[in-house]
Design an enzyme around this catalytic site. Structure first.
Site, PDB file in Angstrom:
ATOM      1  CG  ASP A 203      76.941 -43.579   0.737  1.00 29.20           C
ATOM      2  OD1 ASP A 203      77.830 -44.186   1.326  1.00 29.20           O
ATOM      3  OD2 ASP A 203      76.422 -42.547   1.170  1.00 29.20           O
TER       4      ASP A 203
ATOM      5  CG  HIS B 259      76.843 -34.792  -1.709  1.00 26.92           C
ATOM      6  ND1 HIS B 259      77.294 -33.654  -1.069  1.00 26.92           N
ATOM      7  CD2 HIS B 259      77.281 -35.840  -0.981  1.00 26.92           C
ATOM      8  CE1 HIS B 259      77.990 -34.019  -0.012  1.00 26.92           C
ATOM      9  NE2 HIS B 259      77.996 -35.337   0.080  1.00 26.92           N
TER      10      HIS B 259
HETATM   11  N1  CMC Z   1      66.768 -39.420  -6.435  1.00 20.40           N
HETATM   12  C1  CMC Z   1      65.762 -38.700  -7.038  1.00 20.40           C
HETATM   13  N2  CMC Z   1      65.586 -37.380  -6.862  1.00 20.40           N
HETATM   14  C2  CMC Z   1      66.451 -36.750  -6.034  1.00 20.40           C
HETATM   15  C3  CMC Z   1      67.501 -37.420  -5.388  1.00 20.40           C
HETATM   16  C4  CMC Z   1      67.635 -38.800  -5.620  1.00 20.40           C
HETATM   17  N3  CMC Z   1      68.622 -39.492  -5.033  1.00 20.40           N
HETATM   18  N4  CMC Z   1      68.202 -36.563  -4.630  1.00 20.40           N
HETATM   19  C5  CMC Z   1      67.609 -35.372  -4.778  1.00 20.40           C
HETATM   20  N5  CMC Z   1      66.543 -35.483  -5.632  1.00 20.40           N
HETATM   21  C6  CMC Z   1      65.685 -34.397  -6.101  1.00 20.40           C
HETATM   22  C7  CMC Z   1      64.704 -33.965  -5.017  1.00 20.40           C
HETATM   23  O1  CMC Z   1      63.491 -34.708  -5.078  1.00 20.40           O
HETATM   24  C8  CMC Z   1      64.524 -32.503  -5.360  1.00 20.40           C
HETATM   25  O2  CMC Z   1      63.672 -32.424  -6.487  1.00 20.40           O
HETATM   26  P1  CMC Z   1      62.648 -31.174  -6.657  1.00 20.40           P
HETATM   27  O3  CMC Z   1      63.535 -29.980  -6.841  1.00 20.40           O
HETATM   28  O4  CMC Z   1      61.824 -31.527  -7.833  1.00 20.40           O
HETATM   29  O5  CMC Z   1      61.867 -31.118  -5.367  1.00 20.40           O
HETATM   30  C9  CMC Z   1      65.922 -32.068  -5.806  1.00 20.40           C
HETATM   31  O6  CMC Z   1      66.529 -33.261  -6.334  1.00 20.40           O
HETATM   32  C10 CMC Z   1      66.785 -31.492  -4.691  1.00 20.40           C
HETATM   33  O7  CMC Z   1      66.855 -32.468  -3.666  1.00 20.40           O
HETATM   34  P2  CMC Z   1      66.954 -32.185  -2.115  1.00 20.40           P
HETATM   35  O8  CMC Z   1      66.322 -33.317  -1.364  1.00 20.40           O
HETATM   36  O9  CMC Z   1      66.453 -30.802  -1.809  1.00 20.40           O
HETATM   37  O10 CMC Z   1      68.521 -32.193  -1.910  1.00 20.40           O
HETATM   38  P3  CMC Z   1      69.277 -32.195  -0.530  1.00 20.40           P
HETATM   39  O11 CMC Z   1      70.517 -31.426  -0.747  1.00 20.40           O
HETATM   40  O12 CMC Z   1      68.390 -31.755   0.586  1.00 20.40           O
HETATM   41  O13 CMC Z   1      69.571 -33.753  -0.260  1.00 20.40           O
HETATM   42  C11 CMC Z   1      70.592 -35.864  -0.365  1.00 20.40           C
HETATM   43  C12 CMC Z   1      70.777 -34.351  -0.548  1.00 20.40           C
HETATM   44  C13 CMC Z   1      71.940 -36.537  -0.428  1.00 20.40           C
HETATM   45  C14 CMC Z   1      69.972 -36.147   1.022  1.00 20.40           C
HETATM   46  C15 CMC Z   1      69.631 -36.369  -1.494  1.00 20.40           C
HETATM   47  O14 CMC Z   1      70.217 -36.124  -2.756  1.00 20.40           O
HETATM   48  C16 CMC Z   1      69.318 -37.855  -1.332  1.00 20.40           C
HETATM   49  O15 CMC Z   1      68.362 -38.192  -0.612  1.00 20.40           O
HETATM   50  N6  CMC Z   1      70.086 -38.758  -2.007  1.00 20.40           N
HETATM   51  C17 CMC Z   1      69.893 -40.185  -1.831  1.00 20.40           C
HETATM   52  C18 CMC Z   1      70.493 -40.639  -0.525  1.00 20.40           C
HETATM   53  C19 CMC Z   1      72.000 -40.675  -0.593  1.00 20.40           C
HETATM   54  O16 CMC Z   1      72.580 -41.173  -1.548  1.00 20.40           O
HETATM   55  N7  CMC Z   1      72.653 -40.174   0.472  1.00 20.40           N
HETATM   56  C20 CMC Z   1      74.118 -40.192   0.586  1.00 20.40           C
HETATM   57  C21 CMC Z   1      74.717 -38.827   0.528  1.00 20.40           C
HETATM   58  S1  CMC Z   1      76.493 -38.858   0.293  1.00 20.40           S
HETATM   59  C22 CMC Z   1      77.197 -39.565   1.676  1.00 20.40           C
HETATM   60  C23 CMC Z   1      76.926 -38.871   2.938  1.00 20.40           C
HETATM   61  O17 CMC Z   1      77.242 -37.682   3.090  1.00 20.40           O
HETATM   62  O18 CMC Z   1      76.438 -39.525   3.814  1.00 20.40           O
END
Ligand code: CMC
Length: 426
Positions: A364, A307
Site C-alpha cells: 500500500d 506487515h
Molecule cells: N508504524 C509504526 N510502528 C509500527 C508500524 C507502523 N506502520 N507497524 C508496526 N509498528 C510497530 C508496532 O507499534 C509494534 O511496536 P512495539 O513492538 O514497540 O509494540 C511493532 O511494530 C509490531 O507491530 P504489530 O502491530 O504487532 O504488527 P502486526 O503484525 O500486528 O501488524 C500491520 C501489521 C500491517 C497491521 C501494521 O504493521 C500496521 O498497522 N501497518 C500500517 C498499516 C498498513 O500499512 N497496512 C497494510 C498492510 S499490507 C496490505 C494488506 O494486507 O492489506
C-alpha cells in the site's frame, strides 16, 4: 523418520505430527490437542496459526517472496495481464491461447448489470462510502442468480465457472457505476471491444459527448496494480471469505463479507490512509522527519509500512515503487507526494526503530500514488484493491467449498468474564 513435536503438560507428554508444505514450511498438527489434553492454544491475531492447507499462493515473508500457483510475482508482473493472472489464481493454470480468448469473452459478455441492480444505486446517499456500496451490491447481485446462491455446496459448485466470470466482470462495473452515481454523472455502459482495465476507465470517465481514451501507460499501470493484488494467502479479508464459506454460504455472500474486511485501514484501507498521510505531511511543510519521530513515539502509524508476514521488503512494493516513477515520467507529471514517500522510506529504512521491528514498505505504500497518478480518485482506492483481490477470494472460496472433509471454521476462546453462576441474589 517423520518429525514429531512433543508437548509436555505436567508429567504427561503428548506427541504430534509435523506436516511440511511444498516450500518446506512446517506446522505442528495439533488437531487432536484438545481431545488428548483438554487444552487449547492461544494465539491472538493468529500470528502462529495455520488455518488451512492451500494450493493457491505462497509467501516467504523472511526473504520477500510471493508466488501465485508457484509462479513468482515478478514474472507475472512483467509478462502476464490481470485476466491471465485471475485465471491462474482461480483455476491453477495460465490459460493457453484458446482458453484465454474464451475466458475474456466470458468476462466481456457479463459486464452489464441487471436494471434492477442499476436502480439500487439511487438508494444510497451521495456520500456513501464506495466500499459499503460494493459490499452490499455484491451480495444483492447474488439475488439475481438463485442457481448460484443456493447455499448448497454441490449445487453452487456446479455453477462455479459462471459465478467466477460474473464476479470478475461485474465487480468492475459496480465499482465504476458507484463512482458515477456519487458524482451525479449518468451511467456509461460497458463495451465489448475494450480490455478489462480500459473498459473500467471508460465506465468511470467517459462522457456521453466525449469518450475517455486512456494512454497505454495508464491502462498498463492499472493492469499491473490488479495483477499485484490478485491474491495474498490468508490475509484478513481472504480469511473472512473462507470463514463465511466454511459455514456453507455461497460465493457472493462470502466475497461481500471479504469487502467489509478489506475496508479497514490496517488492511486494504491502508492505500487511502497512505495518501492522506502524505498529503497531511505535505500540507504541514514537514519533510517526513517529524512524522517519523511521532510514529516512533507511538503517536502516529507510518501507513504503508509493516506487515504481519513480510519481515523484508514486500516484493509488490518494489514493483509498484518503480511503476509509480515510470508512470509519472511517461505522463510527464511531478507529484510532490512521491518525494515525501521516498524520503520517508529512506529515513525509515535507516532508523533503528523500523529496522529492529523489521518494518518495510508494504504493497500500500506506493499503490495509492500509482492510482493517484493514473487519475483514480482517493475514495475509490480500496475499491480498486477489491477488484484486484476478487480472483484470490474466488479461488479461496472454491478451496473451502470443494474440500471433501471441510469443517466449519470455529475457533475457541479463553473466557475471562465474571463468574456469577446465578442471576439470583443470595
Ligand atoms: N508504524 C509504526 N510502528 C509500527 C508500524 C507502523 N506502520 N507497524 C508496526 N509498528 C510497530 C508496532 O507499534 C509494534 O511496536 P512495539 O513492538 O514497540 O509494540 C511493532 O511494530 C509490531 O507491530 P504489530 O502491530 O504487532 O504488527 P502486526 O503484525 O500486528 O501488524 C500491520 C501489521 C500491517 C497491521 C501494521 O504493521 C500496521 O498497522 N501497518 C500500517 C498499516 C498498513 O500499512 N497496512 C497494510 C498492510 S499490507 C496490505 C494488506 O494486507 O492489506
Amino acid at each position: 523418520m517423520d518429525e514429531i513435536a512433543k508437548i509436555i503438560i505436567g508429567d504427561q507428554t503428548y506427541s504430534y505430527p509435523v506436516i511440511e508444505g511444498t516450500e518446506r514450511e512446517k506446522a505442528i498438527d495439533i488437531r487432536r490437542l484438545r481431545s488428548d489434553t483438554g487444552y487449547i492454544t492461544y494465539d491472538d491475531g493468529f500470528g502462529n496459526t495455520g488455518s488451512c492447507i492451500s494450493d493457491i499462493t505462497f509467501i516467504d515473508g523472511e526473504t520477500g517472496i510471493l508466488r501465485y500457483r508457484g509462479i513468482p510475482i515478478e514474472e507475472l508482473a512483467e509478462h502476464a495481464d490481470f485476466l491471465s493472472v485471475a485465471h491462474l489464481v482461480i483455476y491453477g493454470e495460465l490459460p493457453d491461447r484458446d482458453g484465454y480468448y474464451e475466458w475474456i469473452k466470458n468476462i466481456r459478455q457479463r459486464a452489464p448489470l441487471h436494471t434492477g441492480l442499476m436502480k439500487m444505486f439511487e438508494s444510497y446517499p451521495p456520500n456513501a462510502h464506495p466500499m459499503a456500496v460494493l459490499s452490499s451490491m455484491l451480495n444483492s447481485m447474488g439475488c439475481y442468480y438463485p442457481q448460484m446462491t443456493s447455499n448448497n455446496r454441490e449445487h453452487d459448485l456446479e455453477h462455479f465457472e459462471d459465478a467466477a466470470a460474473l464476479l470478475i466482470s461485474k465487480v468492475r462495473t459496480i465499482a465504476a457505476l458507484t463512482y458515477r452515481s456519487e458524482m451525479g454523472m449518468p451511467f456509461v455502459y460497458p463495451r465489448t471491444d475494450l480490455r478489462y482495465t480500459e473498459n473500467f476507465l471508460h465506465m468511470m470517465f467517459s462522457q456521453p459527448y466525449n469518450r475517455y481514451e486512456p494512454t497505454e501507460a495508464v491502462v498498463d499501470a492499472l493492469d499491473l496494480f490488479l495483477v499485484l493484488h490478485a491474491d495474498h494467502e490468508q490475509n484478513c479479508s481472504t480469511s473472512t471469505v473462507r470463514m463465511v464459506a466454511s459455514g456453507g454460504a455461497n460465493l457472493f455472500a462470502s466475497v461481500s463479507a471479504g469487502v467489509g474486511a478489506l475496508w479497514g485501514p490496517l488492511h486494504g484501507g491502508a492505500n487511502t490512509a497512505v495518501v492522506r498521510m502524505l498529503e497531511s505531511i505535505h500540507e504541514r511543510g514537514d519533510d517526513g522527519s517529524r512524522y517519523i519521530e511521532a510514529a516512533k513515539r507511538g503517536e502516529e502509524r507510518l501507513m504503508g509500512f509493516g506487515h504481519r508476514v513480510y519481515k523484508n521488503y514486500d516484493p509488490r512494493a518494489k514493483i509498484l515503487g518503480n511503476a509509480v516513477r515510470r508512470v509519472l515520467r511517461e505522463l510527464d507529471q511531478n507529484d510532490p507526494l512521491l518525494n515525501i514517500a521516498q524520503r520517508l522510506e529512506e529515513a525509515a529504512l535507516s532508523d533503528d526503530y523500523f529496522i529492529s521491528r523489521k518494518l518495510y514498505p508494504n504493497v500500500d505504500f506506493y499503490s495509492g500514488l500509482l492510482l493517484k497518478a493514473i487519475g483514480i480518485p482517493v475514495e475509490m482506492f480500496t475499491v480498486m484493491f477489491a477488484i484486484g483481490r476478487m480472483p484470490g477470494w474466488i479461488a479461496n472460496w472454491k478451496e473451502v467449498a470443494a474440500a471433501e472433509k471441510g469443517r466449519i471454521y470455529r475457533p475457541r476462546q479463553i473466557y475471562n468474564g465474571p463468574v456469577k453462576r446465578t442471576m439470583l441474589k443470595s
